[in-house]
Design a protein around this motif. Sequence first.
Motif, PDB file in Angstrom:
ATOM      1  N   ARG A 181      35.086  14.832  -9.971  1.00 40.01           N
ATOM      2  CA  ARG A 181      35.874  15.994  -9.549  1.00 40.01           C
ATOM      3  C   ARG A 181      35.267  16.617  -8.289  1.00 40.01           C
ATOM      4  N   GLY A 182      33.943  16.671  -8.235  1.00 34.22           N
ATOM      5  CA  GLY A 182      33.291  17.203  -7.045  1.00 34.22           C
ATOM      6  C   GLY A 182      33.505  16.336  -5.821  1.00 34.22           C
ATOM      7  N   LEU A 183      33.539  15.031  -6.015  1.00 31.08           N
ATOM      8  CA  LEU A 183      33.770  14.118  -4.894  1.00 31.08           C
ATOM      9  C   LEU A 183      35.152  14.316  -4.276  1.00 31.08           C
ATOM     10  N   MET A 184      36.107  14.781  -5.068  1.00 34.20           N
ATOM     11  CA  MET A 184      37.460  14.998  -4.564  1.00 34.20           C
ATOM     12  C   MET A 184      37.695  16.432  -4.115  1.00 34.20           C
ATOM     13  N   ALA A 185      36.649  17.246  -4.103  1.00 39.11           N
ATOM     14  CA  ALA A 185      36.772  18.651  -3.691  1.00 39.11           C
ATOM     15  C   ALA A 185      36.674  18.778  -2.177  1.00 39.11           C
ATOM     16  N   ASP A 186      36.719  20.027  -1.692  1.00 42.61           N
ATOM     17  CA  ASP A 186      36.773  20.286  -0.250  1.00 42.61           C
ATOM     18  C   ASP A 186      35.498  19.906   0.493  1.00 42.61           C
ATOM     19  N   GLN A 187      34.337  20.122  -0.140  1.00 44.06           N
ATOM     20  CA  GLN A 187      33.063  19.807   0.508  1.00 44.06           C
ATOM     21  C   GLN A 187      32.126  19.130  -0.491  1.00 44.06           C
ATOM     22  N   PRO A 188      32.321  17.837  -0.739  1.00 41.82           N
ATOM     23  CA  PRO A 188      31.511  17.131  -1.741  1.00 41.82           C
ATOM     24  C   PRO A 188      30.008  17.190  -1.459  1.00 41.82           C
ATOM     25  N   GLU A 189      29.628  17.274  -0.187  1.00 41.86           N
ATOM     26  CA  GLU A 189      28.201  17.298   0.136  1.00 41.86           C
ATOM     27  C   GLU A 189      27.494  18.475  -0.534  1.00 41.86           C
ATOM     28  N   ARG A 190      28.203  19.595  -0.697  1.00 34.67           N
ATOM     29  CA  ARG A 190      27.578  20.764  -1.303  1.00 34.67           C
ATOM     30  C   ARG A 190      27.217  20.497  -2.766  1.00 34.67           C
ATOM     31  N   MET A 191      27.993  19.690  -3.451  1.00 36.69           N
ATOM     32  CA  MET A 191      27.660  19.330  -4.824  1.00 36.69           C
ATOM     33  C   MET A 191      26.314  18.615  -4.873  1.00 36.69           C
ATOM     34  N   PHE A 192      26.144  17.644  -3.987  1.00 30.18           N
ATOM     35  CA  PHE A 192      24.888  16.905  -3.967  1.00 30.18           C
ATOM     36  C   PHE A 192      23.731  17.800  -3.518  1.00 30.18           C
ATOM     37  N   MET A 193      24.005  18.729  -2.611  1.00 26.08           N
ATOM     38  CA  MET A 193      22.967  19.641  -2.137  1.00 26.08           C
ATOM     39  C   MET A 193      22.477  20.533  -3.270  1.00 26.08           C
ATOM     40  N   VAL A 194      23.407  21.081  -4.058  1.00 28.05           N
ATOM     41  CA  VAL A 194      23.032  21.950  -5.172  1.00 28.05           C
ATOM     42  C   VAL A 194      22.216  21.172  -6.202  1.00 28.05           C
ATOM     43  N   LEU A 195      22.635  19.951  -6.504  1.00 29.01           N
ATOM     44  CA  LEU A 195      21.919  19.148  -7.496  1.00 29.01           C
ATOM     45  C   LEU A 195      20.545  18.731  -6.985  1.00 29.01           C
ATOM     46  N   ALA A 196      20.444  18.485  -5.694  1.00 27.21           N
ATOM     47  CA  ALA A 196      19.136  18.147  -5.119  1.00 27.21           C
ATOM     48  C   ALA A 196      18.219  19.362  -5.106  1.00 27.21           C
ATOM     49  N   ASN A 197      18.760  20.527  -4.767  1.00 24.97           N
ATOM     50  CA  ASN A 197      17.942  21.735  -4.646  1.00 24.97           C
ATOM     51  C   ASN A 197      17.337  22.182  -5.971  1.00 24.97           C
ATOM     52  N   CYS A 198      18.029  21.904  -7.075  1.00 23.60           N
ATOM     53  CA  CYS A 198      17.475  22.303  -8.374  1.00 23.60           C
ATOM     54  C   CYS A 198      16.680  21.180  -9.028  1.00 23.60           C
ATOM     55  N   GLY A 199      16.611  20.027  -8.362  1.00 21.88           N
ATOM     56  CA  GLY A 199      15.814  18.912  -8.867  1.00 21.88           C
ATOM     57  C   GLY A 199      16.524  18.001  -9.838  1.00 21.88           C
ATOM     58  N   ALA A 200      17.853  18.182 -10.017  1.00 24.15           N
ATOM     59  CA  ALA A 200      18.582  17.393 -11.011  1.00 24.15           C
ATOM     60  C   ALA A 200      18.989  16.014 -10.515  1.00 24.15           C
ATOM     61  N   ALA A 201      19.038  15.811  -9.197  1.00 19.28           N
ATOM     62  CA  ALA A 201      19.559  14.557  -8.643  1.00 19.28           C
ATOM     63  C   ALA A 201      18.848  13.313  -9.186  1.00 19.28           C
ATOM     64  N   PRO A 202      17.513  13.290  -9.279  1.00 19.55           N
ATOM     65  CA  PRO A 202      16.863  12.081  -9.803  1.00 19.55           C
ATOM     66  C   PRO A 202      17.263  11.748 -11.239  1.00 19.55           C
ATOM     67  N   ASP A 203      17.452  12.763 -12.075  1.00 21.33           N
ATOM     68  CA  ASP A 203      17.842  12.513 -13.461  1.00 21.33           C
ATOM     69  C   ASP A 203      19.275  12.024 -13.578  1.00 21.33           C
ATOM     70  N   LEU A 204      20.150  12.504 -12.695  1.00 21.36           N
ATOM     71  CA  LEU A 204      21.579  12.254 -12.852  1.00 21.36           C
ATOM     72  C   LEU A 204      22.059  10.994 -12.160  1.00 21.36           C
ATOM     73  N   PHE A 205      21.528  10.712 -10.960  1.00 21.22           N
ATOM     74  CA  PHE A 205      21.990   9.522 -10.218  1.00 21.22           C
ATOM     75  C   PHE A 205      20.881   8.959  -9.335  1.00 21.22           C
ATOM     76  N   ALA A 206      19.683   8.926  -9.897  1.00 28.48           N
ATOM     77  CA  ALA A 206      18.517   8.317  -9.230  1.00 28.48           C
ATOM     78  C   ALA A 206      18.227   8.942  -7.870  1.00 28.48           C
ATOM     79  N   GLY A 207      18.726  10.148  -7.639  1.00 29.63           N
ATOM     80  CA  GLY A 207      18.426  10.849  -6.399  1.00 29.63           C
ATOM     81  C   GLY A 207      19.132  10.313  -5.177  1.00 29.63           C
ATOM     82  N   VAL A 208      20.134   9.458  -5.346  1.00 28.46           N
ATOM     83  CA  VAL A 208      20.834   8.867  -4.203  1.00 28.46           C
ATOM     84  C   VAL A 208      21.788   9.889  -3.604  1.00 28.46           C
ATOM     85  N   LEU A 209      21.522  10.313  -2.378  1.00 24.23           N
ATOM     86  CA  LEU A 209      22.352  11.291  -1.685  1.00 24.23           C
ATOM     87  C   LEU A 209      23.207  10.599  -0.629  1.00 24.23           C
TER      88      LEU A 209
END
Length: 356
Positions: A181-209
């Motif tokens: 759903r985030g990928l189809m939103a207006d600014q998908p990059e912000r989704m990845f930025m928020v997940l990276a900033n809180c440290g969740a990216a490695p747990d959720l998708f191996a940190g691939v930005l």
Amino acid sequence: MKIYVVGGAVRDRLLGLTPGDRDYVVVGGSPDEMIAAGYQPVGKDFPVFLHPQTHEEYALARTERKTGQGYHGFSCYAAPDVTLEEDLARRDLTINAMAEDATGAVIDPYGGQQDLQAQVFRHVSEAFAEDPVRILRVARFAARFPQFTVAPETQSLMCSMVRSGETKHLVAERVWQELSRGLMADQPERMFMVLANCGAAPDLFAGVLPPAGVLACAVQKHLSLPVRVALWLSACADQQVSALAKDLRLPTDCKDMALLLVRYQKALLTLDELSAEDQLNTLERCDALRRTDRFKELLSALSCLGADALLAERWLKTLAAAAGVDAGAIALAVRTQEHIATRIRDARIEAIQNIA
């Protein structure tokens, strides 16, 4: 019984947006009363009912208690004595914790309207920390409402949740549901930025930005979800994409598109440097002769990777030349069965060479 519209429909109306599906909360009701009124029960984890005419969902007001880790670690209490304020208190963000009664009056016990005006994502209570899906929801809302920022206290809480290991217990289906759903939103990059900033990216998708700018380009060009996934993963190695596809249980179309792009983007981006035979090889490896529509989707990603705007059209001319060869006529003209495939390939290479 009293019935209220709650959540996103209230938020969107206050923002001047067209509300999507409406969620309803029933206060003071019981399952027996709902069934007697013609509603059909559908909920497993908590009492949810379908309206007999509209088939919209109506949930009994409820409270929740944390019983374990992850998304499913909750026990639910739904009864006539649960108040609207108690039901709203278990929601994620203040902007989603508002209700509207039958007269259109807004019930806002947690300051959602104020946070809408301030354009802030703020958690309703410390109960936010009990459900790691809420981290993904904040990130997805950040992609949908790019003008909003995450409140410092909410950011701190999200970081704490990640450190405690909550995000390690999320099931793949819920992660993908929010990411898609985030990928189809207006600014998908912000989704990845928020997940990276809180440290969740490695747990959720191996940190691939995603590489810088590719998803903004995809939004501008209204590209499909499979192409957006492919662009997100376009800097990965083949094995990384396969591993992520397995971990996230990506839909087949998304997985296949991502693998095609990482495997063949170099060839696709360097059409002028390829011989006619290598151009045909690339078409065959992409299965372009059989799956033309998918190949066209794949080509739509190239301009977001810096390709000339006409490159996709030139590949389509190459495909048309190869596909225009009359394979049936060649098969009839060749006596030896084992030579047919070679003769067809030779004819296709010649047709590519002869493109004007």
